[in-house]
Scaffold this motif. Structure first.
Motif, PDB file in Angstrom:
ATOM      1  N   ARG A  83      46.147  33.314  43.460  1.00 16.93           N
ATOM      2  CA  ARG A  83      47.326  33.692  44.256  1.00 16.93           C
ATOM      3  C   ARG A  83      47.606  35.185  44.114  1.00 16.93           C
ATOM      4  O   ARG A  83      47.912  35.859  45.096  1.00 16.93           O
ATOM      5  CB  ARG A  83      48.534  32.862  43.804  1.00 16.93           C
ATOM      6  N   ALA A  86      45.125  37.011  46.155  1.00 17.34           N
ATOM      7  CA  ALA A  86      45.445  36.894  47.583  1.00 17.34           C
ATOM      8  C   ALA A  86      46.620  37.802  47.943  1.00 17.34           C
ATOM      9  O   ALA A  86      46.599  38.474  48.985  1.00 17.34           O
ATOM     10  CB  ALA A  86      45.770  35.440  47.932  1.00 17.34           C
ATOM     11  N   ILE A  87      47.626  37.835  47.083  1.00 19.83           N
ATOM     12  CA  ILE A  87      48.783  38.703  47.338  1.00 19.83           C
ATOM     13  C   ILE A  87      48.351  40.165  47.311  1.00 19.83           C
ATOM     14  O   ILE A  87      48.773  40.968  48.150  1.00 19.83           O
ATOM     15  CB  ILE A  87      49.899  38.423  46.305  1.00 19.83           C
ATOM     16  N   ARG A  88      47.495  40.509  46.351  1.00 15.88           N
ATOM     17  CA  ARG A  88      47.001  41.880  46.253  1.00 15.88           C
ATOM     18  C   ARG A  88      46.215  42.245  47.515  1.00 15.88           C
ATOM     19  O   ARG A  88      46.405  43.326  48.088  1.00 15.88           O
ATOM     20  CB  ARG A  88      46.108  42.025  45.020  1.00 15.88           C
ATOM     21  N   ALA A  89      45.345  41.336  47.968  1.00 14.61           N
ATOM     22  CA  ALA A  89      44.557  41.596  49.177  1.00 14.61           C
ATOM     23  C   ALA A  89      45.466  41.729  50.396  1.00 14.61           C
ATOM     24  O   ALA A  89      45.260  42.610  51.243  1.00 14.61           O
ATOM     25  CB  ALA A  89      43.539  40.472  49.389  1.00 14.61           C
ATOM     26  N   GLU A  90      46.474  40.867  50.476  1.00 17.79           N
ATOM     27  CA  GLU A  90      47.419  40.936  51.595  1.00 17.79           C
ATOM     28  C   GLU A  90      48.173  42.260  51.565  1.00 17.79           C
ATOM     29  O   GLU A  90      48.383  42.895  52.604  1.00 17.79           O
ATOM     30  CB  GLU A  90      48.406  39.760  51.533  1.00 17.79           C
ATOM     31  N   GLY A  91      48.570  42.686  50.382  1.00 16.12           N
ATOM     32  CA  GLY A  91      49.255  43.973  50.244  1.00 16.12           C
ATOM     33  C   GLY A  91      48.359  45.127  50.668  1.00 16.12           C
ATOM     34  O   GLY A  91      48.807  46.072  51.326  1.00 16.12           O
ATOM     35  N   GLU A  92      47.091  45.038  50.288  1.00 17.32           N
ATOM     36  CA  GLU A  92      46.149  46.087  50.686  1.00 17.32           C
ATOM     37  C   GLU A  92      45.982  46.112  52.200  1.00 17.32           C
ATOM     38  O   GLU A  92      45.946  47.185  52.806  1.00 17.32           O
ATOM     39  CB  GLU A  92      44.799  45.865  50.000  1.00 17.32           C
ATOM     40  N   LYS A  93      45.889  44.928  52.816  1.00 16.46           N
ATOM     41  CA  LYS A  93      45.760  44.865  54.278  1.00 16.46           C
ATOM     42  C   LYS A  93      46.988  45.471  54.952  1.00 16.46           C
ATOM     43  O   LYS A  93      46.864  46.231  55.913  1.00 16.46           O
ATOM     44  CB  LYS A  93      45.588  43.416  54.741  1.00 16.46           C
ATOM     45  N   ARG A  94      48.167  45.109  54.440  1.00  9.83           N
ATOM     46  CA  ARG A  94      49.394  45.664  55.028  1.00  9.83           C
ATOM     47  C   ARG A  94      49.435  47.174  54.848  1.00  9.83           C
ATOM     48  O   ARG A  94      49.824  47.903  55.763  1.00  9.83           O
ATOM     49  CB  ARG A  94      50.619  45.027  54.387  1.00  9.83           C
ATOM     50  N   SER A  97      47.101  48.706  57.337  1.00 12.93           N
ATOM     51  CA  SER A  97      47.633  48.668  58.703  1.00 12.93           C
ATOM     52  C   SER A  97      48.787  49.655  58.866  1.00 12.93           C
ATOM     53  O   SER A  97      48.902  50.322  59.896  1.00 12.93           O
ATOM     54  CB  SER A  97      48.065  47.253  59.080  1.00 12.93           C
TER      55      SER A  97
END
Length: 160
Positions: A83, A86-94, A97
């Motif tokens: 988790r 996943a949160i770290r990857a989501e933060g990187e994607k945001r 962007s």
């Protein structure tokens, strides 16, 4: 019947009689006490064995529950790590962007500024050209040339 008054012999006989009487009368009583004691000891041993068996079963059960709890804790830890990743990857994607949006905004701002500067330069160039023409034109045009220029401009406006 001859009575023996010898204290040693008399005491031995008395003692033998007392022991015989005690044995005869107390045999059932002492035997019962000893049998009850034996039964109590056997019962205590059986109870102790039963408690040992129960304790062993509970220990085995507790050990299996501990192993299950440790497995669950390990699974929770692994899930937590997944988790977090996943949160770290989501933060990187945001972040990427947002950075792209900022870059696009900066590029749009730069393009708008460049366009504004071009327009300003065109206006300045046009104003400079108009000023130059206005200063040079009166000296170049005589009345006839000025009349021809006005007529030509009117015709162009009528045709347009």
């Amino acid at each position: 019947m001859n009575l023996n008054f010898n204290p040693l012999e008399t005491n031995l006989v008395n003692l033998a009689i007392v022991i015989g009487v005690l044995f005869w009368f107390l045999r059932g009583f002492l035997g019962g006490i000893l049998e009850r004691r034996r039964s109590a000891i056997l019962q205590d041993l059986q109870d102790a064995e039963a408690r040992l068996k129960t304790a062993s079963e509970e220990l085995t059960k507790a050990q299996s529950e501990l192993a299950a709890a440790q497995q669950k804790a390990e699974q929770i830890r692994i899930d937590g790590q997944k988790r977090a990743a996943a949160i770290r990857a989501e933060g990187e994607k945001r972040t990427i962007s947002v950075m792209a949006a900022i870059k696009q905004g900066a590029a749009a701002d730069a393009d708008a500024e460049a366009s504004r500067i071009k327009d300003a330069l065109r206006r300045e160039a046009a104003m400079a050209a108009i000023d130059k023409v206005l200063t040079d034109l009166p000296g170049r045009l005589d009345d006839a040339a000025q009349s021809r220029l006005i007529d030509s401009t009117i015709r162009n406006l009528e045709n347009a």
